[in-house]
Structures are given as C-alpha cells and as structure tokens.
Design a protein around this motif. Structure first.
Motif, PDB file in Angstrom:
ATOM      1  N   GLN A   6      19.390 -21.453 -29.512  1.00 57.47           N
ATOM      2  CA  GLN A   6      20.579 -21.144 -28.720  1.00 57.47           C
ATOM      3  C   GLN A   6      21.677 -22.166 -28.985  1.00 57.47           C
ATOM      4  OE1 GLN A   6      21.472 -18.557 -26.892  1.00 57.47           O
ATOM      5  NE2 GLN A   6      23.422 -19.511 -26.344  1.00 57.47           N
ATOM      6  N   ALA A   7      21.322 -23.438 -29.053  1.00 56.75           N
ATOM      7  CA  ALA A   7      22.313 -24.474 -29.361  1.00 56.75           C
ATOM      8  C   ALA A   7      22.896 -24.271 -30.754  1.00 56.75           C
ATOM      9  CB  ALA A   7      21.675 -25.857 -29.241  1.00 56.75           C
TER      10      ALA A   7
ATOM     11  N   CYS B 293      23.217 -21.392 -32.311  1.00 55.86           N
ATOM     12  CA  CYS B 293      24.136 -20.251 -32.239  1.00 55.86           C
ATOM     13  C   CYS B 293      25.463 -20.639 -31.599  1.00 55.86           C
ATOM     14  CB  CYS B 293      23.484 -19.105 -31.462  1.00 55.86           C
ATOM     15  SG  CYS B 293      22.153 -18.269 -32.353  1.00 55.86           S
ATOM     16  N   GLU B 294      25.394 -21.412 -30.537  1.00 58.58           N
ATOM     17  CA  GLU B 294      26.630 -21.848 -29.883  1.00 58.58           C
ATOM     18  C   GLU B 294      27.479 -22.682 -30.831  1.00 58.58           C
ATOM     19  OE1 GLU B 294      25.863 -23.659 -26.098  1.00 58.58           O
ATOM     20  OE2 GLU B 294      24.526 -22.038 -25.461  1.00 58.58           O
ATOM     21  N   ASP B 295      26.846 -23.536 -31.607  1.00 57.92           N
ATOM     22  CA  ASP B 295      27.576 -24.339 -32.585  1.00 57.92           C
ATOM     23  C   ASP B 295      28.222 -23.464 -33.652  1.00 57.92           C
ATOM     24  OD1 ASP B 295      28.205 -27.067 -33.693  1.00 57.92           O
ATOM     25  OD2 ASP B 295      27.055 -26.279 -35.393  1.00 57.92           O
TER      26      ASP B 295
ATOM     27  N   GLY C  93      29.290 -20.414 -33.062  1.00 61.21           N
ATOM     28  CA  GLY C  93      30.202 -19.472 -32.425  1.00 61.21           C
ATOM     29  C   GLY C  93      29.644 -18.070 -32.306  1.00 61.21           C
TER      30      GLY C  93
ATOM     31  N   VAL D 268      27.070 -15.314 -30.246  1.00 69.39           N
ATOM     32  CA  VAL D 268      26.388 -14.978 -28.999  1.00 69.39           C
ATOM     33  C   VAL D 268      25.164 -14.127 -29.352  1.00 69.39           C
ATOM     34  CG1 VAL D 268      26.559 -13.778 -26.778  1.00 69.39           C
ATOM     35  CG2 VAL D 268      28.523 -15.051 -27.671  1.00 69.39           C
TER      36      VAL D 268
ATOM     37  N   ALA E  17      22.409 -19.611 -20.130  1.00 65.06           N
ATOM     38  CA  ALA E  17      23.201 -19.176 -21.273  1.00 65.06           C
ATOM     39  C   ALA E  17      23.658 -17.735 -21.117  1.00 65.06           C
ATOM     40  CB  ALA E  17      22.394 -19.338 -22.564  1.00 65.06           C
TER      41      ALA E  17
ATOM     42  N   ARG F 287      27.116 -17.043 -23.016  1.00 67.17           N
ATOM     43  CA  ARG F 287      26.831 -17.637 -24.325  1.00 67.17           C
ATOM     44  C   ARG F 287      25.674 -16.929 -25.023  1.00 67.17           C
ATOM     45  NH1 ARG F 287      26.984 -22.200 -21.002  1.00 67.17           N
ATOM     46  NH2 ARG F 287      24.762 -22.608 -21.412  1.00 67.17           N
TER      47      ARG F 287
END
Length: 333
Positions: free
Chosen positions: A57-58, A60-62, A64, A66, A88, A93
């Motif tokens: 998940q981190a 993916c967030e980095d 951009g 979802v 999330a 997110r």
C-alpha cells in the motif's frame, strides 16, 4: 435476460467521457495462503503475508496509484487485515471489492469439490448467501460498501448477475478474456471482448474484463490459433519463443516486465480504454505462490511494478479507480 457468462452483443460496449481514456486499474486478489496444488479445504490456510499488504500500500501511494483490494472471507474477517486496509480505504488511498472463495466462505452447505470451487456453479441460494455473508463482513470490518466483484477462480454462473445487482454492485471484473477454464468445471472466456461492456444497461452493471492480449506477427489470428494449439503446448511455446504469437496477461505472475510492456502497447494500439492489471496478494511474501519463492523473486515483483508503472506513465495512461470509472462511463439513455 442474457446470462453474465454469455458473449455480449456488440451494442453492449461501454463508452466513456471524452479525455477519460486510456486509464489503468490495479487490482489485487486479496486472499488467504493455501497450497495451489492440493485439494480445496475449509481450513489449513494461513495469513502470514498480511503485513506485506501495508508495504505494498505504501508503494502504491508513492506511485500515485489507488489499488483495489478484492478481498475474500478469511481476509474480511481478519482483524489485522481490517487494521491495515480500513484507514487507507476510508481515506480514498485504496478501494475494496468482493472476491468469493466458496470453499472458505460460510455457510458451508455444499460439498467441497473442484466444480463447487467456482461460485457460479453453486445452487442460486447458496451462492447468494455466501456472497451476502462476505459482503456484510466487508461493510462491518472495513467500513465501506464495496462496488466491484471478482469471482474466485473467475467462476461466474447463471445467477451471478442477479445477486450482484440485488447487492448494489456496479462492476464485475471476473471475465478473464482469452482464457478457458471449462476443462476444470469453470467458464470459457476465450472469445469474450477485452473492451468494457454492459452486463445490464438498465441496472447499470458493468463488466470490466481483465486485460490479456496477443502479441507477435500472428496476433490477429490469436483468437482461433491459440485455442487450436491448446493440445500442443510445445508448439505454442515455440511460437512464443520465436515471438510469432504470445498470450500476455497484465500480471507480474509468470509474465516478465518486457512482455508486459509489449502487452500494454498492444492494448493501447487496439484502443482499449481501460487496462486491468492483477495479481494475488500472497505473492507479496516469499513462499506462498509459485511466482515468489524467495526474496529475489519478491524484489523482481516490485521491479516489475516499477517498470510497468513507469511505462504506463510514459504512454500517458493514468491510474483510475472504481469511482472514477463509474463517473466517466456514459450511462444508457
């Protein structure tokens, strides 16, 4: 009404708002760990890879992105999974959807068998009640109502569309175009289109097939040539080795980044508006799938995602979400 497993009419093709496409959706079949080569069973599975979801998940967030976590019953009822995913998802997110593995999903009214591992093969009442139980656990433990479904083992059936509509689902993503599971009791999606289409226009139920393309000089013949060679795997392998015809699903599991990049280009050249990428969550921890056996394999999986996401960005393909897709699709008059 046509069955969800029938080939759609050409008029069912979905269209999207100007400038929306092309986009991609990253989906994760978020499930328990089990022996893929052993008979199905109610228990004996594990959830050791769950902490790796937080790492992904981190990531993916980095990037951009979802991700859409399509979760089954052992995941939906795990306090640790809820802790990792709930924040999330509620913050936007990540998104959550439903994935039904009938053999681990109550009520346990059916015999365990390969045939019954495809939820769509179950009697209507059993399939419906299993789905309801799973759906309600997701709402209770994740705190949002899911809107997208993927049948475990891509196992749709004649009653699946009705229960999806009754439960307020807006997207099904169970059709794996270019694949045929009928030999083991599942569905044949060999001839289904890659382009999104309406399962039911009036009810607003959209099919979003997983993306698999043919590549190579013989790719235009792939729809009939590849199945014709099903009983001659050595010849299929030779065609792929010679780069004459290859089937490329957009997944890091069994597909190299180079092949995936080629598949993305083929899909874009064909005008596909939404690319659907997928993989299984146990691959996020070594030792749980055939694709990630050690740390080096896991490193390669993340390198695959970095390469593929960079290429998508280079080609101008932006990430999307279930909410954006349903906001951009042109509604039937």
């Amino acid at each position: 009404m046509r069955s969800i497993t029938d080939l759609p009419n050409p008029s069912a093709a979905a269209h999207f708002a100007a400038r929306f496409a092309p986009r991609f959706l990253l989906t994760v079949d978020t499930e328990e760990e089990f022996d893929w080569n052993a008979p199905f069973q109610r228990d004996g599975h594990s959830l050791k890879h769950l902490p790796a979801l937080k790492v992904f998940q981190a990531f993916c967030e980095d990037q951009g992105v979802v991700p859409v976590y399509l979760i089954d019953y052992p995941i939906a009822t795990s306090p640790l999974a809820s802790t990792i995913l709930r924040e999330a998802v509620q913050a936007g997110r990540a998104e959550v959807g439903v994935q039904l593995h009938p053999w681990v999903n109550p009520p346990f009214d059916e015999e365990i068998s390969n045939f019954n591992s495809f939820a769509g093969n179950l009697p209507e009442g059993i399939e419906r009640e299993k789905f309801r139980v799973l759906h309600d656990r997701i709402v209770e433990n994740i705190g949002v109502k899911p809107r997208i479904y993927r049948a475990g083992r891509y196992g749709l059936g004649p009653n699946s569309a009705a229960l999806l509509k009754d439960m307020g689902m807006t997207i099904d993503s169970s059709v794996r175009s270019r694949f045929d599971y009928s030999a083991s009791g599942g569905r044949n999606y060999r001839d289904h289109p890659l382009h999104p289409y309406w399962i039911d226009k009036a009810q607003g139920l959209l099919e979003l097939p997983l993306t698999t393309v043919f590549a190579g000089p013989l790719r235009r013949l792939g729809d009939w040539l590849y199945p014709a060679l099903w009983r001659i795997p050595a010849l299929r392998g030779a065609l792929a080795h010679l780069r004459l015809l290859d089937r490329i699903p957009l997944t890091p599991e069994g597909v190299t980044a180079t092949e995936a990049v080629k598949g993305i280009d083929m899909a874009l050249n064909d005008g596909l508006p939404i690319l659907v990428l997928s993989f299984h969550s146990p691959s996020l921890h070594p030792g749980h799938t055939p694709y990630v056996r050690d740390q080096a394999d896991l490193d390669r999986l993340y390198d695959w995602w970095r390469t593929v996401l960079a290429h998508l960005k280079h080609r101008g393909v932006e990430p999307t979400t279930v909410g954006e897709i349903m906001g951009a699709v042109e509604r039937p008059a």
